[in-house]
Design an enzyme around this catalytic site. Structure first.
Site, PDB file in Angstrom:
ATOM      1  N   LYS A   1       0.161   4.306  -0.305  1.00 46.28           N
ATOM      2  CA  LYS A   1      -0.440   5.523   0.265  1.00 46.28           C
ATOM      3  C   LYS A   1      -0.136   6.711  -0.669  1.00 46.28           C
ATOM      4  O   LYS A   1      -0.090   6.530  -1.880  1.00 46.28           O
ATOM      5  CB  LYS A   1       0.042   5.745   1.700  1.00 46.28           C
TER       6      LYS A   1
ATOM      7  N   ASN B   1       0.865  -1.179   0.000  1.00 46.78           N
ATOM      8  CA  ASN B   1       0.000   0.000   0.000  1.00 46.78           C
ATOM      9  C   ASN B   1       0.903   1.230   0.000  1.00 46.78           C
ATOM     10  O   ASN B   1       1.490   1.578   1.018  1.00 46.78           O
ATOM     11  CB  ASN B   1      -0.889  -0.036   1.265  1.00 46.78           C
TER      12      ASN B   1
ATOM     13  N   GLU C   1      -5.211  -4.518  11.050  1.00 45.60           N
ATOM     14  CA  GLU C   1      -4.151  -3.514  11.147  1.00 45.60           C
ATOM     15  C   GLU C   1      -4.333  -2.722  12.437  1.00 45.60           C
ATOM     16  O   GLU C   1      -5.075  -1.728  12.457  1.00 45.60           O
ATOM     17  CB  GLU C   1      -4.218  -2.555   9.948  1.00 45.60           C
TER      18      GLU C   1
ATOM     19  N   GLY D   1       2.797   2.468  10.612  1.00 49.77           N
ATOM     20  CA  GLY D   1       3.749   3.555  10.371  1.00 49.77           C
ATOM     21  C   GLY D   1       4.526   3.962  11.611  1.00 49.77           C
ATOM     22  O   GLY D   1       5.192   4.994  11.620  1.00 49.77           O
TER      23      GLY D   1
ATOM     24  N   HIS E   1      -9.437   1.586   5.508  1.00 52.73           N
ATOM     25  CA  HIS E   1      -8.106   1.761   6.106  1.00 52.73           C
ATOM     26  C   HIS E   1      -8.215   2.747   7.276  1.00 52.73           C
ATOM     27  O   HIS E   1      -8.986   3.695   7.215  1.00 52.73           O
ATOM     28  CB  HIS E   1      -7.122   2.276   5.054  1.00 52.73           C
TER      29      HIS E   1
HETATM   30  P1  PGA Z   1       3.021   0.410   7.542  1.00 54.82           P
HETATM   31  O1  PGA Z   1       1.537   0.634   6.948  1.00 54.82           O
HETATM   32  O2  PGA Z   1       3.533  -0.893   6.999  1.00 54.82           O
HETATM   33  O3  PGA Z   1       3.805   1.585   7.088  1.00 54.82           O
HETATM   34  O4  PGA Z   1       2.867   0.341   9.045  1.00 54.82           O
HETATM   35  C1  PGA Z   1       0.650  -0.446   6.837  1.00 54.82           C
HETATM   36  C2  PGA Z   1      -0.678   0.023   6.300  1.00 54.82           C
HETATM   37  O5  PGA Z   1      -1.109   1.126   6.644  1.00 54.82           O
HETATM   38  O6  PGA Z   1      -1.325  -0.687   5.517  1.00 54.82           O
END
Ligand code: PGA
Length: 257
Positions: free
Chosen positions: A11, A9, A167, A173, A95
């Site tokens: 983003k 993803n 998640e 993040g 999400h």
């Molecule tokens: P991340 O994000 O791997 O940067 O923690 C995961 C997500 O939001 O799908």
């Protein structure tokens, strides 16, 4: 058997040239992989170009969001048909960034799931608790509410039609990952919920883990019995890291998890 899905993803990251370069790179390295499924979720403006590259291989392209309506006066939004005709097979819905930054409710997410299913797009429904909810012992209650509201009235014909991503918001993040045990427990709770709701065939629905997945923790997470893949943000922006996680998925598949 549930095939592992390794999904990136992106983003709101990468400019156009970077997106194309990455897609060509991952296609060259992993385009012929069929031990695990691979999906990329680029920003909407790149969907068509990215899927032109991946249409010659096994990598699936998905959108990061859609609106619940077919068309109309919804400035800034994109429809299921738009992403479908840009080569997408999947869409991320619910999400936590959509829920918590943009205020999307489970009811709205539910209407988008219905639209995705009616449009032959596989929704990847994201759910997860905040840190204060986990600390208060409310993780399962939060997951129950999110599943109940997001899937209200949603029937599925086959377990391949939908994917769930667990998640935990506190792991997204942040560099802080759920332990394999925490993730497995949440996945088992979700699996049991799905079986109660949809019957035995729901044991075949894939449940991905997302939240700071990286090469150093992917093996422990993906080895858990109810973790069927990863939804990866930060590490999916880096070709080396993303390919390393795919290799880990292939290794675990070969070990007949
Ligand atoms: P991340 O994000 O791997 O940067 O923690 C995961 C997500 O939001 O799908």
């Amino acid at each position: 058997m549930r095939k592992l899905l390794i999904a990136g993803n992106w983003k709101m990251n990468k400019d156009f040239d970077e997106a194309i370069e990455f897609t060509e790179g991952i296609s060259n390295r992993c385009g012929a992989v069929d031990e695990v499924d691979i999906a990329l979720f680029p920003p909407a403006t790149y969907l068509k170009d990215v899927s032109r590259i991946t249409e010659k291989n096994y990598i699936v392209v998905g959108a990061q969001n859609i609106h619940s309506e077919d068309d109309g006066a919804f400035t800034g939004e994109i429809s299921a048909k738009m992403v479908l005709t840009s080569g997408c097979g999947m869409v991320i819905l619910g999400h936590s960034e959509r829920r918590h930054i943009f205020g999307e409710t489970s009811g709205f997410i539910c209407s988008k799931i219905r639209k995705a299913l009616n449009s032959c797009l596989t929704p990847v429904l994201c759910i997860g608790e905040k840190i204060e909810q986990r600390d208060a012992g409310e993780t399962e209650r939060v997951l129950d509410v999110q599943l109940t509201e997001s899937l209200e009235g949603i029937e599925i014909l086959s377990p391949n039609e939908i994917i769930i991503a667990y998640e935990p918001v506190w792991a997204i993040g942040t560099g802080r990952t759920a332990t394999p045990e925490q993730a497995q427990n949440a996945h088992l709770f979700i699996r049991d919920w799905l079986v109660r709701r949809y019957g035995e065939r729901a044991t075949e629905i894939r449940i991905l883990y997302g939240g700071s997945v990286k090469p150093s923790n992917a093996e422990d997470l993906l080895s858990q019995p109810d973790i069927d893949g990863a939804l990866i943000g930060g590490a999916s922006l880096d070709l080396e890291k993303f390919s390393d996680i795919i290799d880990i998925g292939i290794k675990i598949t070969g070990e007949d998890k």
